[in-house]
Design an enzyme around this catalytic site. Structure first.
Site, mmCIF file in Angstrom:
data_model
loop_
_atom_site.group_PDB
_atom_site.id
_atom_site.type_symbol
_atom_site.label_atom_id
_atom_site.label_comp_id
_atom_site.label_asym_id
_atom_site.label_seq_id
_atom_site.Cartn_x
_atom_site.Cartn_y
_atom_site.Cartn_z
ATOM 1 N N HIS A 515 0.856 -1.180 0.000
ATOM 2 C CA HIS A 515 0.000 0.000 0.000
ATOM 3 C C HIS A 515 0.890 1.228 0.000
ATOM 4 C CE1 HIS A 515 -3.087 -2.780 2.206
ATOM 5 N NE2 HIS A 515 -2.892 -3.132 0.955
HETATM 6 C C1 LIG Z 1 0.266 -9.180 -1.455
HETATM 7 C C2 LIG Z 1 -0.658 -8.017 -1.767
HETATM 8 C C3 LIG Z 1 -1.877 -7.887 -1.105
HETATM 9 C C4 LIG Z 1 -2.722 -6.817 -1.373
HETATM 10 N N1 LIG Z 1 -3.920 -6.772 -0.747
HETATM 11 C C5 LIG Z 1 -4.745 -5.734 -0.968
HETATM 12 C C6 LIG Z 1 -6.032 -5.684 -0.329
HETATM 13 O O1 LIG Z 1 -6.447 -6.609 0.379
HETATM 14 N N2 LIG Z 1 -6.805 -4.598 -0.531
HETATM 15 C C7 LIG Z 1 -6.394 -3.567 -1.320
HETATM 16 O O2 LIG Z 1 -7.126 -2.592 -1.432
HETATM 17 N N3 LIG Z 1 -5.216 -3.619 -1.988
HETATM 18 C C8 LIG Z 1 -4.386 -4.675 -1.832
HETATM 19 N N4 LIG Z 1 -3.188 -4.738 -2.506
HETATM 20 C C9 LIG Z 1 -2.831 -3.631 -3.426
HETATM 21 C C10 LIG Z 1 -3.375 -3.804 -4.846
HETATM 22 O O3 LIG Z 1 -2.856 -4.965 -5.418
HETATM 23 C C11 LIG Z 1 -2.979 -2.587 -5.659
HETATM 24 O O4 LIG Z 1 -3.569 -1.442 -5.069
HETATM 25 C C12 LIG Z 1 -3.444 -2.623 -7.118
HETATM 26 O O5 LIG Z 1 -3.002 -3.765 -7.782
HETATM 27 C C13 LIG Z 1 -2.920 -1.375 -7.826
HETATM 28 O O6 LIG Z 1 -3.330 -1.338 -9.163
HETATM 29 P P1 LIG Z 1 -2.396 -0.676 -10.255
HETATM 30 O O7 LIG Z 1 -3.109 -0.793 -11.533
HETATM 31 O O8 LIG Z 1 -1.966 0.664 -9.782
HETATM 32 O O9 LIG Z 1 -1.072 -1.584 -10.257
HETATM 33 P P2 LIG Z 1 -0.940 -3.107 -10.719
HETATM 34 O O10 LIG Z 1 -2.233 -3.801 -10.616
HETATM 35 O O11 LIG Z 1 0.209 -3.694 -10.004
HETATM 36 O O12 LIG Z 1 -0.557 -2.976 -12.260
HETATM 37 C C14 LIG Z 1 0.608 -2.322 -12.698
HETATM 38 C C15 LIG Z 1 1.156 -3.042 -13.920
HETATM 39 O O13 LIG Z 1 2.115 -2.210 -14.569
HETATM 40 C C16 LIG Z 1 3.166 -3.018 -15.063
HETATM 41 N N5 LIG Z 1 4.340 -2.182 -15.279
HETATM 42 C C17 LIG Z 1 5.077 -1.533 -14.343
HETATM 43 N N6 LIG Z 1 6.078 -0.858 -14.911
HETATM 44 C C18 LIG Z 1 5.983 -1.055 -16.243
HETATM 45 C C19 LIG Z 1 6.743 -0.597 -17.366
HETATM 46 N N7 LIG Z 1 7.801 0.199 -17.209
HETATM 47 N N8 LIG Z 1 6.369 -1.001 -18.596
HETATM 48 C C20 LIG Z 1 5.293 -1.823 -18.762
HETATM 49 N N9 LIG Z 1 4.549 -2.275 -17.746
HETATM 50 C C21 LIG Z 1 4.878 -1.900 -16.489
HETATM 51 C C22 LIG Z 1 3.316 -4.057 -13.980
HETATM 52 O O14 LIG Z 1 4.020 -5.196 -14.454
HETATM 53 C C23 LIG Z 1 1.887 -4.335 -13.593
HETATM 54 O O15 LIG Z 1 1.320 -5.393 -14.330
HETATM 55 C C24 LIG Z 1 -2.329 -5.816 -2.285
HETATM 56 C C25 LIG Z 1 -1.117 -5.937 -2.956
HETATM 57 C C26 LIG Z 1 -0.284 -7.026 -2.715
HETATM 58 C C27 LIG Z 1 0.984 -7.150 -3.464
#
Ligand SMILES: Cc1cc2nc3c(=O)[nH]c(=O)nc-3n(C[C@H](O)[C@H](O)[C@H](O)COP(=O)(O)OP(=O)(O)OC[C@H]3O[C@@H](n4cnc5c(N)ncnc54)[C@H](O)[C@@H]3O)c2cc1C
Lengths: 587, 266
Positions: A515
């Site tokens: 987070h």
């Molecule tokens: C173990 C764990 C438990 C969690 N539990 C909770 C929970 O219970 N409740 C909650 O609210 N949240 C939880 N979270 C947080 C939640 O997973 C994130 O808030 C959410 O996934 C964020 O979405 P996002 O799209 O910002 O990032 P992500 O879903 O991570 O997507 C980002 C993507 O961008 C890609 N990327 C990064 N850099 C590059 C680049 N330079 N070029 C191309 N692609 C790239 C990555 O590979 C990834 O696939 C948890 C996270 C983890 C790891």
């Protein structure tokens, strides 16, 4: 030399939780969208199948679903008198890599930030006066209110089939729900999950102290459900391999199970995997993005021209790509100028372990966020006068499933090995449960992200550098709310308990939460925010930066529901304002 | 810093060995005769025999003194006692051997570039060495120190003496030359726990000894009908990944095993 590709309307960088929603909605409006993801394609079938989906070593310990640090990591130090060193192992947080991002292995708790969270600074000053905030505290208002986000929370919760019980329906307090939450326009799409023994004990104990327990909202369906996109999910079977794992049942809200079945059928969308974006390219005046440059799996560089660039690569790379591309002024904590990298924050989790000699919990059963919670000690739900801190956190009972490599707590003082350890482990493995607290974290002048001067990634580019420590405010808050949790625990009648508030220096070693927030924060003042209230870059208006990078400080709730709401909020602005008249959309 | 052809080739090879799991031990898959590698084939076959499996477990990476050290050390960390088998009986030494030879031991998914200043405890692992290298150096130094203090290597010391040495490593009192003793102890303890509790596919947790000890059913069934039965123990015969893949248990429509419930524990 980079090969220049045919222009498209939209490039989405990162195909995780936010990226898939952005791509789906924009491709549907007839724009040509390319999603660029650094990792592999992954899906429920064939990647997340039984029995190998239940492999604790592979997933929890060897991080099979998570970021491969051999190619890219970040560096860390507690303050700017130290030299930052690379995070060589995943520990404190576990970012995702591959299609679906961390949305594949997240823990499914789906909380809304409270109305107070969006106006932390102004409401704190209004209630307690200016002196209540530490001098170097840079927490601020978001520029968007809970009321404005409400319909977008509602949408994300329907797409991610969230189970729960409303506690505030349009201002009316409803028994059984969270009386402290912001008003909801309607009930949760799905009823709560089943109640475990641990949750029942917690509920009774919390009620005996006058608190109002309610089911933790989760994105693991309690029954078969079809979301607004027409995608159907199975009901959760409480297998206990949830957080850290991918769901073999398609019973966890994730990009693969909610959005992608529709997205992947849209011919206006193209997915490119194993493609790492290294830069957003700007025009010579640095006022307009002309596209992105990425490196494919064979090391070839491609330039993808686009009219609109959406950064959805999680907090760290959202900030890093802005810095690498020269979008916005980098934050300088000494001069206290600049915005990109400013207000990095990270939650302050703590816990209480309860041990019983006469009760059995089948602790290995569960689902990611399964449990009951109380919210009396979160946000500004209690009087902070004279306490010396702001913020708080929820307290919840945990029934997420204990797997024995990682989760086998013992009463403090038990030896870590030998026959005494063995005996205690055999006795307590199924006779314990925990309370978890998701403590908030304020932002401070000295906590920030920038580019590391020494360490580089596999492409030769500087790693992101994190400078972070929790402050007095966080430590005092953690002690206070963890003691409240200990009172509830005591009322549940355990024979022993461990009380674990979070104090001392922040360390990157043990897992705490994924987070991470801030670094490209939103707001109404370009001198203290990198993006405007619609998540649009102040400096390069055809770049939007989506994710928890926009949070000006961290609340006492898991972030993803709020990230989802911001995604739909920004999409609404993109579709209904930006695309009609491309250019800056906030004054 | 860069890996030689050899070591990455070896890693790729070992990965494919790991993928087929404990049923085909590394040396057998290599096509090598364990006899030529390790000498006492019969002794090894006896020591490493997996119940219900035709072939013995063998070491692929550790030297003989290292094998003796690890077997002795894990047997003290999780001893065999009235509660059941310990780490040695559960094959944890073989687990560690396989892990050190593979992606974990060579830090395949970890950041490995220098410089390597020691840093603060808050900054975590900053050694230039991989786990594989740390084990090798630490095991050699511990044995050398035991030899000079007691004229015996670690594995020949009495249990109480071994416990004392391990405690001194843990507390930092027993300092090593190439790595911190306390750091090595932490790795050894963590890997021992992994080997005791991981799915048997990785060579440890033999006969699911770790799972039986704590009452963990391994590969999960659907618990939808049991999750809200309060204070009622669910005692199931544990199921491993291999049990499902080799059709030793019945599965439901989602591929979850149907657990066989035991009337009472043990
Ligand atoms: C173990 C764990 C438990 C969690 N539990 C909770 C929970 O219970 N409740 C909650 O609210 N949240 C939880 N979270 C947080 C939640 O997973 C994130 O808030 C959410 O996934 C964020 O979405 P996002 O799209 O910002 O990032 P992500 O879903 O991570 O997507 C980002 C993507 O961008 C890609 N990327 C990064 N850099 C590059 C680049 N330079 N070029 C191309 N692609 C790239 C990555 O590979 C990834 O696939 C948890 C996270 C983890 C790891």
């Amino acid at each position: 030399m980079a090969t220049k590709l045919k222009p498209v309307d939209v490039v989405v960088i990162g195909v995780g939780v936010t990226g898939t929603i952005l791509a789906k909605e924009l491709a549907e409006s007839g724009l040509k969208v390319v999603g660029i993801e650094r990792g592999q394609m992954r899906d429920t079938f064939p990647d997340f199948q039984m029995p190998n989906a239940h492999d604790e070593l592979k997933y929890q310990r060897r991080h099979d679903l998570m970021q491969d640090l051999s190619r890219e990591t970040l560096t860390f130090r507690n303050n700017n008198h130290e030299t930052a060193l690379p995070m060589r192992y995943l520990g404190s947080f576990k970012p995702g890599e591959g299609v679906g991002g961390a949305g594949v292995h997240w823990g499914t708790q789906t909380w809304r930030f409270s109305p107070w969270d969006f106006e932390t600074r102004s409401r704190t000053i209004a209630r307690y006066g200016k002196n209540h905030l530490a001098e170097d505290c840079t927490s601020q208002d978001w520029g968007v209110t809970y009321e404005e986000l409400e319909p977008h929370f509602d949408m994300f919760e329907r797409v991610y089939w969230v189970c729960g019980k409303a506690g505030n329906l349009n201002g009316r307090i409803v028994p059984g729900g969270n009386p402290h939450e912001g008003p909801r326009s309607r009930e949760y799409p799905l009823p709560p999950l089943k109640v475990t023994h641990a949750a029942a004990l917690f509920t009774k104990a919390a009620q005996s102290l006058g608190y109002k327990p309610f089911p933790t909202p989760v994105s693991t369906p309690s029954m078969v459900y079809t979301n607004p996109y027409g995608v159907t999910m199975n009901a959760c079977v409480y297998c206990g391999y949830c957080e850290g794992f991918a769901c073999e049942m398609a019973s966890k809200g994730s990009p693969q199970t909610t959005v992608m079945p529709v997205l992947m059928k849209n011919r206006y969308f193209e997915l490119r995997t194993l493609a790492n974006v290294i830069r957003i390219n700007l025009d010579p005046a640095k006022k307009r993005a002309v596209g992105v440059t990425y490196v494919d799996s064979r090391g070839r560089e491609f330039e993808q021209p686009a009219e609109l660039v959406l950064l959805a690569s999680y907090v760290f790379n959202n900030v890093r790509l802005m810095l690498q591309s020269g979008i916005g002024k980098p934050y300088d904590p000494v001069a206290n100028t600049g915005v990109v990298g400013r207000n990095y924050a990270y939650q302050t989790p703590s816990s209480v372990n309860l041990f019983f000699d006469d009760r059995h919990f089948n602790s290995f059963m569960g689902a990611g966020g399964l449990g009951m919670a109380v919210d009396e000690f979160n946000s500004d739900n209690f009087d902070h006068a004279g306490l010396g801190f702001i913020g708080g956190g929820f307290i919840r009972s945990v029934s997420s499933g204990s797997r024995p490599i990682e989760v086998r707590p013992l009463p403090s003082g038990t030896p870590r090995w030998g026959s005494a350890w063995k005996k205690a482990t055999a006795h307590y493995f199924n006779r314990t449960f925990g309370l978890a607290l998701q403590g908030a974290c304020q932002s401070y002048r000295g906590n920030y992200l920038d580019l590391d001067p020494t360490y580089r990634d596999a492409y030769g580019l500087p790693l992101l550098r994190m400078t972070f420590d929790r402050h007095d405010n966080e430590h005092k808050m953690s002690v206070y709310i963890t003691n409240k949790a200990a009172e509830i625990a005591k009322a549940a009648g355990p024979s022993k308990m461990n009380v674990n508030p979070r104090t001392g220096r922040y360390t990157i070693v043990p897992y705490q939460s994924t987070h991470n927030t801030g670094g490209a924060v939103m707001g109404n003042d370009p001198s203290t925010s990198a993006v405007n209230r619609y998540l649009q870059s102040w400096d390069v208006p055809n770049v939007f930066v989506i994710g928890a990078s926009a949070f000006p400080q961290n609340g006492g709730y898991n972030p993803t529901d709020t990230v989802g709401a911001l995604t739909y909020w920004a999409l609404d602005a993109i579709k209904n304002r930006y695309l009609k008249r491309p250019g800056p959309i906030a004054a | 810093m860069g890996e030689s052809e050899n070591s990455s080739g070896r890693r790729r090879f070992l990965k494919s060995v790991a993928a087929v799991g404990a049923a085909v031990p590394a040396a057998a898959a290599l096509g090598a005769d364990p006899h030529t590698h390790h000498g006492h084939r019969a002794e090894l076959a006896q020591a490493g025999r997996v119940k219900g499996q035709a072939q013995p477990q063998v070491y692929g990476w550790m030297t003989r003194p290292e094998q003796a050290f690890i077997e002795a050390a894990v047997a003290r960390l999780i001893p065999a006692d009235e509660l059941g088998p310990g780490a040695k009986e559960a094959g944890v030494s073989y687990f560690i051997d396989q892990q050190l030879a593979g992606a974990y031991g060579t830090m395949a998914r970890n950041y490995r570039q220098g410089p390597w200043p020691e840093g603060t405890p808050q900054q975590g692992y900053q050694s230039r060495l991989t786990p594989q290298e740390i084990y090798r150096a630490a095991m050699r130094e511990i044995d050398a120190s035991c030899l000079s203090r007691f004229q015996e290597p670690f594995h020949r010391l009495p249990d109480a003496e071994q416990d004392r040495m391990l405690s001194e490593l843990e507390s930092g009192k027993f300092a090593l030359e190439s790595v911190s003793g306390n750091f090595f102890f932490g790795l050894l303890l963590a890997n021992t726990m992994e080997g005791f509790f991981a799915d048997p596919i990785y060579g440890g947790n033999r006969d699911k000894a770790g799972w039986k000890l704590v009452g963990f059913p391994g590969v999960a069934a659907s618990y939808a009908d049991f999750i809200d039965k309060h204070n009622v123990p669910y005692n199931a015969e544990p199921v491993s990944i291999a049990d499902v893949l080799q059709h030793k248990v019945a599965v439901d429509e989602h591929g979850h095993p149907r657990h066989v419930l035991l009337s009472k524990k043990d």
